[in-house]
Write a protein that holds these residues in place. Structure first.
Motif, PDB file in Angstrom:
ATOM      1  N   ARG A 126       0.735  -1.248  -0.032  1.00  0.00           N
ATOM      2  CA  ARG A 126      -0.111  -0.032  -0.011  1.00  0.00           C
ATOM      3  C   ARG A 126       0.873   1.267   0.088  1.00  0.00           C
ATOM      4  O   ARG A 126       1.914   1.293   0.571  1.00  0.00           O
ATOM      5  N   GLU A 139      -1.162   9.038  -9.566  1.00  0.00           N
ATOM      6  CA  GLU A 139      -1.651   8.438 -10.663  1.00  0.00           C
ATOM      7  C   GLU A 139      -0.804   8.857 -11.921  1.00  0.00           C
ATOM      8  O   GLU A 139      -0.633   7.745 -12.893  1.00  0.00           O
ATOM      9  N   LYS A 149      -2.915  -0.342 -11.621  1.00  0.00           N
ATOM     10  CA  LYS A 149      -3.923  -0.265  -9.988  1.00  0.00           C
ATOM     11  C   LYS A 149      -2.905  -0.274  -8.919  1.00  0.00           C
ATOM     12  O   LYS A 149      -1.742  -0.671  -8.992  1.00  0.00           O
ATOM     13  N   GLU A 151      -3.098   0.379  -4.973  1.00  0.00           N
ATOM     14  CA  GLU A 151      -3.939   0.269  -3.808  1.00  0.00           C
ATOM     15  C   GLU A 151      -3.282   0.948  -2.732  1.00  0.00           C
ATOM     16  O   GLU A 151      -2.062   1.157  -2.434  1.00  0.00           O
ATOM     17  N   VAL A 194     -11.700   7.553  -5.094  1.00  0.00           N
ATOM     18  CA  VAL A 194     -12.706   6.716  -5.600  1.00  0.00           C
ATOM     19  C   VAL A 194     -13.122   6.921  -7.152  1.00  0.00           C
ATOM     20  O   VAL A 194     -13.462   6.109  -7.817  1.00  0.00           O
ATOM     21  N   GLN A 197      -9.134   6.093 -11.931  1.00  0.00           N
ATOM     22  CA  GLN A 197      -9.304   4.869 -12.540  1.00  0.00           C
ATOM     23  C   GLN A 197      -8.042   3.945 -11.977  1.00  0.00           C
ATOM     24  O   GLN A 197      -8.135   2.699 -12.324  1.00  0.00           O
ATOM     25  N   THR A 198      -7.121   4.844 -11.366  1.00  0.00           N
ATOM     26  CA  THR A 198      -5.837   3.979 -11.125  1.00  0.00           C
ATOM     27  C   THR A 198      -5.838   3.847  -9.498  1.00  0.00           C
ATOM     28  O   THR A 198      -5.359   2.723  -9.162  1.00  0.00           O
ATOM     29  N   LYS A 200      -7.010   2.725  -5.825  1.00  0.00           N
ATOM     30  CA  LYS A 200      -8.104   1.773  -5.112  1.00  0.00           C
ATOM     31  C   LYS A 200      -7.850   2.066  -3.754  1.00  0.00           C
ATOM     32  O   LYS A 200      -6.957   1.708  -2.901  1.00  0.00           O
ATOM     33  N   ARG A 202      -8.151   1.418  -0.013  1.00  0.00           N
ATOM     34  CA  ARG A 202      -8.430  -0.004   0.573  1.00  0.00           C
ATOM     35  C   ARG A 202      -8.625   0.122   2.170  1.00  0.00           C
ATOM     36  O   ARG A 202      -9.039  -0.541   2.843  1.00  0.00           O
ATOM     37  N   ILE A 243     -17.466   0.285  -3.024  1.00  0.00           N
ATOM     38  CA  ILE A 243     -16.214   0.379  -2.574  1.00  0.00           C
ATOM     39  C   ILE A 243     -16.034  -1.077  -1.769  1.00  0.00           C
ATOM     40  O   ILE A 243     -16.608  -1.629  -1.337  1.00  0.00           O
ATOM     41  N   ASP A 244     -14.482  -1.221  -1.897  1.00  0.00           N
ATOM     42  CA  ASP A 244     -13.966  -2.476  -1.229  1.00  0.00           C
ATOM     43  C   ASP A 244     -12.922  -2.185  -0.171  1.00  0.00           C
ATOM     44  O   ASP A 244     -11.690  -2.087  -0.332  1.00  0.00           O
TER      45      ASP A 244
END
Ligand SMILES: Cc1ncc(COP(=O)(O)O)c(C=O)c1O
Length: 441
Positions: A126, A139, A149, A151, A194, A197-198, A200, A202, A243-244
């Motif tokens: 992360r 980004e 991606k 995180e 959120v 595109q890139t 995430k 967590r 969202i995850d």
């Protein structure tokens, strides 16, 4: 003074000859082999402290900033902890230690492009982002590197005061770190992430300060993060956005005992308080499987490390003060000078046997404020060539060391009775040539 067993390494003791040992090895032997000043760490202590965190929390990331040493990172990693690093330098220590990048978190306010690129190329677990500017930068660099991606956790400031020294209090709203939950700043950054595109999202991170001696502020911070998460979850759900997020990272700051009267909570007490605060909010809102992550530094290495000095002179100014001068000082341990930190001192072979007097332990720097201890209890007969062992210097001493007055930095030695090589130099003593190698004629 009695040997302060709760303050020196748990594996240390005084042997029948009156000498201090760390995991069975006499301090005198180490000082004679490696010279002084020398830092000595107990592997047993670090393993046992790491194991407590690993057992009590979902994920543990040793805070590299507290002791950025490859040999230590390898040891805590062998006990199940990853690392959190602040910037590329510490990242390189973690990578050289062989830590799987998926067990590395990257921090830092105002991360440089090089910090970000290096973390992305390594494939760390992360990035802990601080604000929108950083989102833009991550980004862009990810796109340049062809990484789809990234995180992230968002570092938020929950507005909790940890009642500690001002310089190490970072969770209040007025902080250079992170985005404040209050005033809607953190929420704005969440929307930014959120919508990316890139990036995430967590989870959330906070670090409310260091040397926390009470379970309440950390539990309170965890509760605020959980509440923020629940509100966000509901809000996005209402807007049909999935969202995850399932990580709540409460940072480090677990206090240790430096002075006899200090009484920090145990790891399990902290874990219970934090987890129950998170559960109260999340489970009540039907959000299960929330992981609580931590980033202890001091609590793993602080007590495990001691600094050993040799006395060079003793003087008394009658009616004023008695001084003992040692061969190190604020360049190898800055904490007493900047935080007024207290480290107990033990004169090998004399403390606990002879009657105590009151001494100031002075370093050898050309600086009046270079004192390693004020009003330390040392045996009255402390003398030239004695060894003074200063307790709980394992965190933030090596890390903050300098070459002030062109002093070379001490060697660091790891004692590990379970190893076929029980005494091992993990950092060699610096030389004048090391320092001068950066200078041009
Ligand atoms: C983000 C973060 N995590 C963890 C730590 C480790 O703190 P400690 O050594 O007090 O456990 C720090 C220290 O300042 C920090 O800034």
């Amino acid at each position: 003074m009695q040997f302060p067993v709760n303050i020196f390494p748990a594996s240390s003791s005084i042997n029948s000859q009156g000498s201090m040992t760390v995991d069975g090895i006499e301090i005198t032997t180490i000082a004679n082999s490696y010279g002084t000043p020398v830092m000595v760490y107990s592997a047993k202590d670090m393993i046992s402290e790491t194991t407590k965190f690993v057992e009590d929390f979902d994920r543990v990331f040793f805070s590299m900033k507290s002791a950025p040493i490859i040999g230590i990172a390898q040891l805590v990693n062998s006990a199940g902890a990853g690392c959190n690093v602040a910037g590329d330098g510490e990242l390189q220590v973690a990578l050289r230690a062989g830590i799987n990048p998926q067990n590395i978190l990257v921090h830092g306010n105002n991360k440089s492009e090089a910090d970000i690129a290096s973390a992305l190329q390594a494939g760390v677990c992360r990035l802990v982002v601080e604000d929108e500017h950083e989102c833009d930068r991550i980004e862009r660099i990810a796109q340049d590197l062809g990484i789809e991606k990234v995180e992230v956790q968002l570092r938020v400031t929950p507005g909790v005061e940890a009642h500690t020294h001002e310089a190490i209090m970072t969770g209040a709203i007025d902080s250079k770190f992170g985005s404040a939950i209050e005033k809607g700043i953190a929420r704005r950054v969440c929307d930014r992430i959120v919508g990316s595109q890139t990036l995430k999202l967590r989870g959330f991170h906070c670090h409310i300060g260091s040397q926390i001696f009470d379970t309440k502020p950390m539990a309170q911070a965890a509760k605020i993060l959980a509440g923020f998460f629940v509100d966000l979850h509901k809000d996005y759900l209402a807007k049909g956005i999935e969202i995850d997020i399932n990580e709540i990272n409460v940072g480090g700051g677990f206090g240790i005992q430096y002075e006899l009267q200090d009484d920090p909570p145990s790891t399990i007490e902290m874990a219970r308080a934090v987890k129950s605060a998170v559960d109260q909010v999340c489970v009540a809102n039907d959000l299960h499987h929330i992981e609580v992550w931590v980033e202890p530094g001091r609590a793993i290495v602080g007590r495990a490390g001691v600094s050993v000095y040799r006395v060079g002179s003793v003087k008394e100014i009658p009616g004023v003060r008695k001084y003992v001068a040692v061969d190190g000082g604020m360049s190898d341990n800055l904490r007493p000078a900047i935080y007024g930190a207290v480290h107990l001192a033990w004169v090998d072979g004399k403390s606990g046997i002879h009657q105590d007097g009151v001494f100031t332990i002075a370093g050898k720097h050309c600086e009046e404020g270079d004192k390693l201890a004020n009003d330390a209890s040392l045996p009255d007969n402390v003398d030239v060539d004695d060894l003074i062992v200063m307790a709980s210097t394992g965190a933030y001493s090596f890390a903050m060391s300098s070459n002030y007055n062109m002093l070379t930095r001490p060697a660091v030695v790891l004692v590990d009775s379970s190893n076929e090589n029980p005494v091992r130099e993990i950092v060699r003593r610096e030389t004048i040539d090391d320092i001068l190698s950066r200078q041009h004629n």
